[in-house]
Design an enzyme around this catalytic site. Structure first.
Site, PDB file in Angstrom:
ATOM      1  CG  PHE A 115      35.049   3.199  35.753  1.00 46.86           C
ATOM      2  CD1 PHE A 115      36.416   3.111  35.973  1.00 46.86           C
ATOM      3  CD2 PHE A 115      34.555   2.877  34.498  1.00 46.86           C
ATOM      4  CE1 PHE A 115      37.270   2.708  34.959  1.00 46.86           C
ATOM      5  CE2 PHE A 115      35.397   2.469  33.481  1.00 46.86           C
ATOM      6  CZ  PHE A 115      36.756   2.381  33.718  1.00 46.86           C
ATOM      7  CG  ASP A 116      32.551   4.715  43.395  1.00 44.33           C
ATOM      8  OD1 ASP A 116      31.339   4.697  43.609  1.00 44.33           O
ATOM      9  OD2 ASP A 116      33.349   5.472  43.987  1.00 44.33           O
ATOM     10  CE  LYS A 117      30.123  11.615  41.242  1.00 39.52           C
ATOM     11  NZ  LYS A 117      31.053  12.619  41.820  1.00 39.52           N
ATOM     12  CB  THR A 146      36.995   5.501  40.859  1.00 42.75           C
ATOM     13  OG1 THR A 146      36.887   4.834  42.111  1.00 42.75           O
ATOM     14  CG2 THR A 146      37.519   4.529  39.813  1.00 42.75           C
ATOM     15  CE  LYS A 190      27.541   3.738  43.983  1.00 44.58           C
ATOM     16  NZ  LYS A 190      28.763   4.331  44.571  1.00 44.58           N
TER      17      LYS A 190
END
Length: 818
Positions: free
Chosen positions: A507-509, A512, A692
């Site tokens: 997950f992107d923080k 999201t 990432k």
């Protein structure tokens, strides 16, 4: 060799339809990889992702690589056109494969895919064939394959501009309908029923009568039951292909040659009945998909001066004002300019609760309007009247684009489906050879030729892989249809299958797992500095930045300072580190601690460093502010988790997702604090965008696949490198809609467990269907060799075909809550 990397957006290099073509994208990568100085060129993600080019800067520059990619993209675009067609009725899997092969054999056709629901994608050479010629050929071939209403519609084309470049045909426009028989689209089912009736009469008559009368009824059963099968088999034989229909006819003819008219008629009755029911079931899956297209109204009330006029939605233009009365469907995507109401967005986004809408200013653009100001075509207005400024033409609305993407997904074959297609192409000829050998068993075994021949025909029936042919496409189409109804766009069987198998989710923080609207929680000035100077300096610089953290600082300064903060000059971003500007005659730097390790100036004082560590350990995002050589202090901010995020993580864990990792640009302390609060298994902080991407690549290799969840904009490179890219809030974002393999139309993380559970069930049903179809063949072949009669083999054979189809249709009733 020193190596650099360049990422290129494929939609920039290729036109829209070519960008969706796997062959064109792969060909572009191969051409670039063959050039001197280019070590590797590969696609990161799906067909609409990015092209990553690894090159030696000593031999070729980045600008040369970019120019080469643009040149080759233009060459590919001019060399091939792409068109989507739609047949009016679904096809059987074997008929779809036959039609695809026929199209590939046409002069000028480079590639073609045909889905069982009638979606057709064609890549062609515009210099050799025009889309209208392909459409005419499709009409002819569809009629030959038994289409009961055989018009086709070309919906999108990237052919060269010209006489037919932008022309569209709608179903039935300007041409006669061709019917499949006297009973229209139900002819095949009616014929199967009549075949069963006359077979029953003949069988009952055989108890009292002998000779011509029972035989006449059996012949009628052959005629009704074999009509459509014979027509398709003859067409396949004309093309020198042996398909399942041919095997059935050979077996029925063999039974008749042995005088087993009743068994041969039963074979054709059940085969034609299964054929018709299969057609009906696939029609249900297609209707579930087409229901999306029917959500938008056909008429709209357009404002002209002080009056309103009723017009077709196709007549609406960008900037028009339309009136939407209570309980009416929205005719277009747009921005509310007058009125307040609640809108049921479930038809597009899958949200269970209506969303409150309010008016925005007349100068607010659709792209920058917030969720409470923008509306989508096909959604349902509540009790208040709204006036909406049209932002997109009817063919470009979110709903229209979703319908187009789903239609394209129908023709895409999943990995399992490609495997079964290859298996069939080898298996059917092998069966024919085996049956031919069995007909001569009497040479080895002491038995009459008639017994050997009968056994061979029984094996022919048993080995026909009808259930296998329909097992995967029926499940994929049902899954895609159910996802669309639940506000989740799945771009084909590949992502649907892959998501169902994955054990790792990243997950992107920001935006999201968290709201993406941080707030200032701590303002800690350095020794000898007052809070007002710290806040004013920070706000003056951050006021010219578009970063979410900047907005939070400006808000805090506005609330706490007696007057508005000043404005800085020469503000520029330092990627991944912070921002710099000039205020009060001095250079100002604001950012992470590591920023001050790279910029010239005084080192960070120990008091400031200890405050940074203290706030970071408590989960804050920390900014250090320096003006000239003076450190003014630190500002701590905190983002809040999305509503229901912890429950989503728990639901995913119950679904069997073992690893859930959060990726963040914030420091590790902030990442760990949020991860612990949400129940994630791991968190990685301090990541730059390229970090990432590297992490996703490593996790993909380690875990055998990974899904990346983000907003589809800032996360696009990481999503492109994931096995499945999942974008949230795609209804309001063109980029997210195009980038993702799976798009959650609502900006609601709670749709994710539904998408994962649906994918899990789809994968399970595909496995069940493969087990049933292959298991039945494995059981029937030895059973018929050792004496099982043709009639019993037919019952088992057709029963397994219907079982896998109706098993797949269970997906249409998949529960919204996993």
């Amino acid at each position: 060799m020193a190596e650099d990397k360049l990422r290129l957006e494929i939609p920039v290099l290729l036109p829209a339809a070519a960008e969706a073509c796997e062959r064109c994208v792969q060909q572009l990568a191969e051409v670039l990889a063959s050039r001197p100085g280019v070590a590797e060129a590969h696609v990161q993600g799906r067909e609409d992702a990015v092209l990553c080019v690894h090159f030696d800067p000593a031999q070729i520059s980045a600008s040369q690589v970019r120019a080469l990619a643009v040149q080759q993209g233009a060459r590919l675009a001019s060399a091939s056109g792409h068109a989507n067609f739609r047949l009016s009725q679904p096809l059987h899997a074997r008929a779809a494969r036959t039609l695809a092969d026929d199209l590939r054999g046409r002069p000028g056709v480079l590639h073609a895919d045909v889905g069982v629901t009638g979606a057709v994608l064609v890549e062609f050479d515009p210099a050799k064939v025009e889309p209208v010629a392909l459409e005419a050929y499709l009409l002819e071939r569809a009629a030959a394959l038994g289409q009961s209403n055989a018009e086709a519609a070309r919906r999108k084309s990237s052919a060269k501009e010209g006489e037919h470049g932008g022309h569209e045909h709608k179903p039935g426009e300007g041409r006669e309908h061709k019917h499949g028989g006297p009973f229209g689209e139900r002819t095949e089912l009616v014929f199967a029923g009549l075949s069963a009736v006359v077979l029953l009469i003949g069988w009952l008559a055989s108890f009292r009568l002998e000779g011509a009368i029972p035989l006449a009824f059996y012949l009628l059963a052959y005629g009704f039951g074999g009509y459509f099968t014979l027509r398709e088999a003859l067409e396949n034989l004309r093309k020198r292909r042996f398909e399942i229909d041919t095997l059935m006819l050979v077996a029925a003819a063999g039974a008749a040659a042995l005088g087993e008219w009743a068994e041969g008629a039963l074979l054709l009755v059940l085969f034609s009945l299964g054929h018709a029911l299969e057609h009906y079931a696939m029609g249900r899956a297609r209707k579930a998909i087409e229901a999306l297209a029917e959500l938008a109204p056909e008429r709209a009330s357009r404002k002209r001066g002080d009056t309103f006029e009723d017009v077709p939605v196709e007549a609406l233009e960008i900037g028009d004002i339309v009136m939407v009365r209570p309980n009416e469907r929205l005719p277009a995507d747009g921005v509310v300019v007058v009125g307040e109401s609640s809108v049921n967005q479930a038809p597009v986004t899958g949200e269970s609760m209506p969303v409150d809408k309010r008016a925005a200013g007349h100068d607010i653009a659709f792209e920058t309007a917030d969720a409470a100001q923008k509306v989508f075509a096909g959604t349902i207005n509540g009790v208040g009247a709204l006036e909406v400024r049209v932002a997109r033409l009817s063919g470009e609305s979110t709903l229209a684009r979703v319908v187009t993407m789903v239609a394209e997904a129908e023709a895409q074959r999943s990995p399992t489906q490609r495997f079964t297609d290859k298996f069939e192409r080898i298996f059917v000829p092998a069966v024919l050879l085996g049956v031919f050998a069995l007909m001569f068993a009497w040479v080895v075994v002491d038995e009459p030729f008639s017994v050997s021949f009968y056994r061979a025909m029984a094996v022919l029936v048993a080995a026909s892989p009808c259930a296998l042919a329909i097992s995967v496409p029926s499940a994929v189409l049902s899954g895609v249809a159910r996802a669309g109804r639940g506000g989740v766009l799945v771009k084909g069987g590949g992502p649907l299958e892959n998501l169902g198998r994955l054990q790792a989710l990243a997950f992107d923080k920001t935006g999201t797992l968290t709201e993406g609207r941080p707030r200032v929680t701590d303002v800690v000035p350095a020794v000898g500095v007052d809070e007002a100077r710290l806040l004013e300096t920070a706000a003056a610089v951050e006021g010219l930045s578009d970063h979410p953290l900047a907005a939070a600082v400006v808000t805090a300064a506005t609330e706490r300072l007696p007057g508005p903060p000043g404005r800085a000059e020469a503000v520029e971003s330092i990627t991944g580190q912070g921002v710099r500007g000039r205020f009060g005659g001095e250079d100002v730097f604001i950012g992470k601690l590591k920023l001050f390790e790279t910029v010239p100036g005084a080192p960070v004082p120990e008091q400031v460093r200890s405050e940074v560590e203290r706030l970071s350990s408590s989960g804050r995002t920390v900014m250090v502010v320096r003006s000239g050589e003076t450190y003014l202090g630190v500002i701590g901010l905190q983002d809040t988790p999305r509503e229901g995020a912890a429950e989503v993580i728990a639901a995913l864990r119950r679904l069997g997702v073992k690893r859930m990792i959060m990726l963040s640009g914030d420091n590790q302390g902030v990442a760990d604090a949020i991860a612990a609060k949400l129940g994630l298994t791991d968190a990685r902080g301090g990541l730059m965008p390229e970090d990432k991407v590297a992490f996703i690549k490593a996790l993909r290799e380690q875990a055998g696949g990974v899904a990346m969840v983000g907003d589809g904009v800032n996360d696009a490179p990481a999503m492109a490198n994931a096995t499945v890219g999942i974008a949230m809030g795609a209804a309001g974002s063109d980029v997210a809609l195009e980038t993702a393999d799976v798009a959650l139309m609502a900006d609601d993380l709670r749709r994710l467990p539904f998408a994962v559970s649906l994918s899990r069930q789809t994968s399970a049903i595909i496995k069940q269907n493969l087990l049933v179809s292959l298991g039945m063949v494995a059981f029937l072949i030895p059973a018929t060799i050792f004496g099982l009669k043709i009639g019993a083999a037919v019952v088992f054979h057709e029963g397994s075909t219907l079982l896998v189809v109706f098993n797949a249709l269970r997906l249409l009733g998949h529960r919204d809550k996993p």
